[in-house]
Write a protein that holds these residues in place. Structure first.
Motif, PDB file in Angstrom:
ATOM      1  N   LEU A 182     -32.096  96.938 -50.567  1.00 48.10           N
ATOM      2  CA  LEU A 182     -33.083  96.204 -51.342  1.00 48.10           C
ATOM      3  C   LEU A 182     -34.448  96.501 -50.751  1.00 48.10           C
ATOM      4  O   LEU A 182     -34.651  96.381 -49.558  1.00 48.10           O
ATOM      5  N   SER A 183     -35.351  96.928 -51.581  1.00 44.86           N
ATOM      6  CA  SER A 183     -36.699  97.253 -51.132  1.00 44.86           C
ATOM      7  C   SER A 183     -37.667  96.267 -51.753  1.00 44.86           C
ATOM      8  O   SER A 183     -37.281  95.450 -52.579  1.00 44.86           O
ATOM      9  N   PRO A 184     -38.944  96.341 -51.391  1.00 41.60           N
ATOM     10  CA  PRO A 184     -39.920  95.436 -52.002  1.00 41.60           C
ATOM     11  C   PRO A 184     -39.967  95.565 -53.511  1.00 41.60           C
ATOM     12  O   PRO A 184     -40.336  94.643 -54.205  1.00 41.60           O
ATOM     13  N   GLY A 185     -39.580  96.721 -54.042  1.00 41.98           N
ATOM     14  CA  GLY A 185     -39.590  96.906 -55.480  1.00 41.98           C
ATOM     15  C   GLY A 185     -38.288  96.519 -56.139  1.00 41.98           C
ATOM     16  O   GLY A 185     -38.148  96.627 -57.342  1.00 41.98           O
ATOM     17  N   THR A 207     -53.475 105.233 -52.306  1.00 40.71           N
ATOM     18  CA  THR A 207     -53.082 104.275 -51.263  1.00 40.71           C
ATOM     19  C   THR A 207     -51.838 104.755 -50.523  1.00 40.71           C
ATOM     20  O   THR A 207     -51.746 104.607 -49.303  1.00 40.71           O
ATOM     21  N   LEU A 208     -50.902 105.356 -51.242  1.00 33.01           N
ATOM     22  CA  LEU A 208     -49.703 105.891 -50.585  1.00 33.01           C
ATOM     23  C   LEU A 208     -50.070 107.020 -49.639  1.00 33.01           C
ATOM     24  O   LEU A 208     -49.544 107.115 -48.529  1.00 33.01           O
ATOM     25  N   PHE A 209     -51.003 107.877 -50.046  1.00 36.23           N
ATOM     26  CA  PHE A 209     -51.443 108.975 -49.194  1.00 36.23           C
ATOM     27  C   PHE A 209     -52.130 108.453 -47.929  1.00 36.23           C
ATOM     28  O   PHE A 209     -51.916 108.974 -46.841  1.00 36.23           O
ATOM     29  N   SER A 255     -45.037  99.573 -50.271  1.00 30.68           N
ATOM     30  CA  SER A 255     -45.365  98.183 -50.600  1.00 30.68           C
ATOM     31  C   SER A 255     -46.866  97.970 -50.718  1.00 30.68           C
ATOM     32  O   SER A 255     -47.328  97.279 -51.630  1.00 30.68           O
ATOM     33  N   VAL A 256     -47.617  98.555 -49.813  1.00 27.68           N
ATOM     34  CA  VAL A 256     -49.071  98.432 -49.863  1.00 27.68           C
ATOM     35  C   VAL A 256     -49.595  99.114 -51.120  1.00 27.68           C
ATOM     36  O   VAL A 256     -50.497  98.617 -51.793  1.00 27.68           O
TER      37      VAL A 256
END
Length: 194
Positions: A33-36, A124-126, A132-133
């Motif tokens: 289970l992930s944040p998504g 933001t991912l880069f 999550s961020v």
């Protein structure tokens, strides 16, 4: 009456258990289970296919509503599809993350907002290497840009509803980032997609 019918249809489309397709292909039913939400754990390729299928649910729902009841129906069905993904009828304990389904709905309702959200997410991912961020900033960015660009009242309402649900669903995540419980992508590698 037609709006109630298409709202239920949108919820059912959003509730469809896409991860069951991966189980039939030999992938584990649920790897973690992930944040998504629930994600298949077979690598980047399968993760991209999974995200595409989730986006397809949102796009199908929004297009169905748009064809049956115009912009009101498209907006309503897109919102209920996100609700169905977050609180699924078929996965009562843990639903999905709603992000990809919301992106699919935006693909039909406002492709410009989808492009803005994807740009914020990828940037933001880069920069941070945290999924999550990236989801958090993309959700906030799409909400803000929907108010600035104002593509249409129905789209703004869908963005506020779906973005609010996604943010509410991920409200406890910053504690995990500070404590280091979610390692960045480069530490986990792309073998396990989240």
């Amino acid at each position: 009456m037609i709006l109630i019918l298409i709202a239920v249809t949108g919820y059912l489309i959003g509730s469809l258990p896409v991860f069951a397709l991966f189980h039939s292909r030999g992938a584990p039913r649920v790897s973690h289970l992930s944040p998504g939400g629930i994600r298949p754990g077979r690598g980047l390729r399968e993760g991209m296919i999974f995200a595409g299928l989730q986006m397809g649910k949102g796009a199908l729902a929004a297009l169905t509503g748009l064809l049956l009841a115009g912009w009101t129906g498209g907006a309503l069905v897109a919102a209920t599809a996100v609700l169905g993904d977050l609180f699924s009828l078929f996965r009562p304990v843990h639903g999905g993350g709603g992000v990809a389904v919301a992106a699919g709905g935006l693909l039909i309702l406002s492709p410009l907002l989808l492009a803005v959200g994807m740009g914020i997410y990828l940037l933001t991912l880069f920069l941070t290497r945290y999924f999550s961020v990236s989801v958090l900033f993309a959700s906030i960015g799409v909400i803000v840009f929907s108010l600035v660009l104002f593509p249409g009242l129905y789209v703004v309402l869908v963005v506020l509803f779906a973005g609010g649900l996604i943010l509410l669903r991920n409200r406890g995540r910053p504690d995990r980032w500070r404590k280091g419980m979610e390692p960045p992508v480069w530490k986990r590698g792309f073998r396990r997609w989240r």
